[in-house]
Design a protein around this motif. Structure first.
Motif, PDB file in Angstrom:
ATOM      1  N   LEU A 182       0.860  -1.191   0.000  1.00 61.58           N
ATOM      2  CA  LEU A 182       0.000   0.000   0.000  1.00 61.58           C
ATOM      3  C   LEU A 182       0.889   1.231   0.000  1.00 61.58           C
ATOM      4  CD1 LEU A 182      -2.672  -0.944   2.723  1.00 61.58           C
ATOM      5  CD2 LEU A 182      -2.921  -1.110   0.244  1.00 61.58           C
ATOM      6  N   GLY A 204       1.156   5.779   0.019  1.00 61.69           N
ATOM      7  CA  GLY A 204       0.536   7.071   0.300  1.00 61.69           C
ATOM      8  C   GLY A 204       1.524   8.179  -0.025  1.00 61.69           C
ATOM      9  N   SER A 230      -2.484   5.428   7.929  1.00 58.91           N
ATOM     10  CA  SER A 230      -3.942   5.515   8.097  1.00 58.91           C
ATOM     11  C   SER A 230      -4.639   4.564   7.137  1.00 58.91           C
ATOM     12  CB  SER A 230      -4.453   6.919   7.810  1.00 58.91           C
ATOM     13  OG  SER A 230      -3.755   7.840   8.560  1.00 58.91           O
ATOM     14  N   THR A 231      -4.094   4.439   5.944  1.00 62.05           N
ATOM     15  CA  THR A 231      -4.689   3.526   4.958  1.00 62.05           C
ATOM     16  C   THR A 231      -4.596   2.083   5.457  1.00 62.05           C
ATOM     17  OG1 THR A 231      -3.964   5.032   3.222  1.00 62.05           O
ATOM     18  CG2 THR A 231      -4.654   2.854   2.520  1.00 62.05           C
ATOM     19  N   SER A 273      -7.139   1.508   8.190  1.00 57.34           N
ATOM     20  CA  SER A 273      -8.521   1.489   7.719  1.00 57.34           C
ATOM     21  C   SER A 273      -8.823   0.235   6.911  1.00 57.34           C
ATOM     22  CB  SER A 273      -8.799   2.694   6.820  1.00 57.34           C
ATOM     23  OG  SER A 273      -8.257   3.841   7.372  1.00 57.34           O
ATOM     24  N   LYS A 274      -7.848  -0.195   6.104  1.00 53.67           N
ATOM     25  CA  LYS A 274      -8.102  -1.314   5.201  1.00 53.67           C
ATOM     26  C   LYS A 274      -7.854  -2.666   5.861  1.00 53.67           C
ATOM     27  CE  LYS A 274      -7.593  -2.059   0.307  1.00 53.67           C
ATOM     28  NZ  LYS A 274      -6.671  -2.204  -0.776  1.00 53.67           N
TER      29      LYS A 274
END
Ligand code: THU
Length: 160
Positions: free
Chosen positions: A58, A60, A80-81, A84-85
């Motif tokens: 992932l 960002g 944060s991703t 959340s995921k």
């Protein structure tokens, strides 16, 4: 009185080609993610990519705001991703790279203090080291074995 030394060990690779295939792929993902940076004010693109224990990568990038204090660092965006995921995923490695409008930086930049503290919290929470790779636009890659190495003499929740 006595003196103590708090240190950090860094492995230095001459360039990205010296990395193993997995680390090179992660750093390349970060380089691609630079295009997601919204940085009209600083002209300084930062991207961070993480390799999760499920094999997924992932990414960002920094997101700026005319109200400067609202700017989000790339590391915060990707963390944060992840939360959340995949709230239960562990981060094996994080790669950070940059591209400046003003100059070609041939040395890695270090995550800011707030990002280091946040990365460390993730590492402590997952109870497994997170490897850190840092690169400028070109040139050397720094590798650290853990987020702890980014923040010697760190503050953590263990004494709260
Ligand atoms: N920046 C990051 O994304 N990560 C860091 O660790 C340091 C700084 C961003 C914030 C801002 O958008 C730009 O770089 C210049 O400070």
């Amino acid at each position: 009185m006595k003196k103590i030394t708090v240190g950090t060990e860094i492995s230095v690779f001459e360039n990205i080609d010296e990395l193993n295939t997995s680390d090179k792929a992660l750093m390349n993902a970060a380089t691609e993610a630079l295009e997601k940076s919204y940085s009209p004010y600083s002209g300084f693109k930062v991207a961070a990519s993480v390799l999760l224990d499920n094999g997924e990568i992932l990414s960002g990038a920094n997101q700026e705001n005319a109200a400067f204090s609202l700017c989000l660092c790339a590391e915060m965006v990707v963390l944060s991703t992840v939360s959340s995921k995949y709230p239960n995923a562990k981060i094996k490695k994080m790669a950070v790279t940059i591209k400046s409008k003003r100059q070609v930086l041939d040395m890695p930049i270090s995550p800011c203090g707030a990002c280091r503290q946040t990365i460390l919290e993730f590492e402590l929470r997952q109870e497994e080291n997170m490897k850190i790779l840092l690169k400028g636009e070109v040139g050397a890659v720094y590798e650290m074995e853990s987020a702890q190495s980014l923040l010697p003499l760190s503050f953590d929740g263990s004494k709260l």
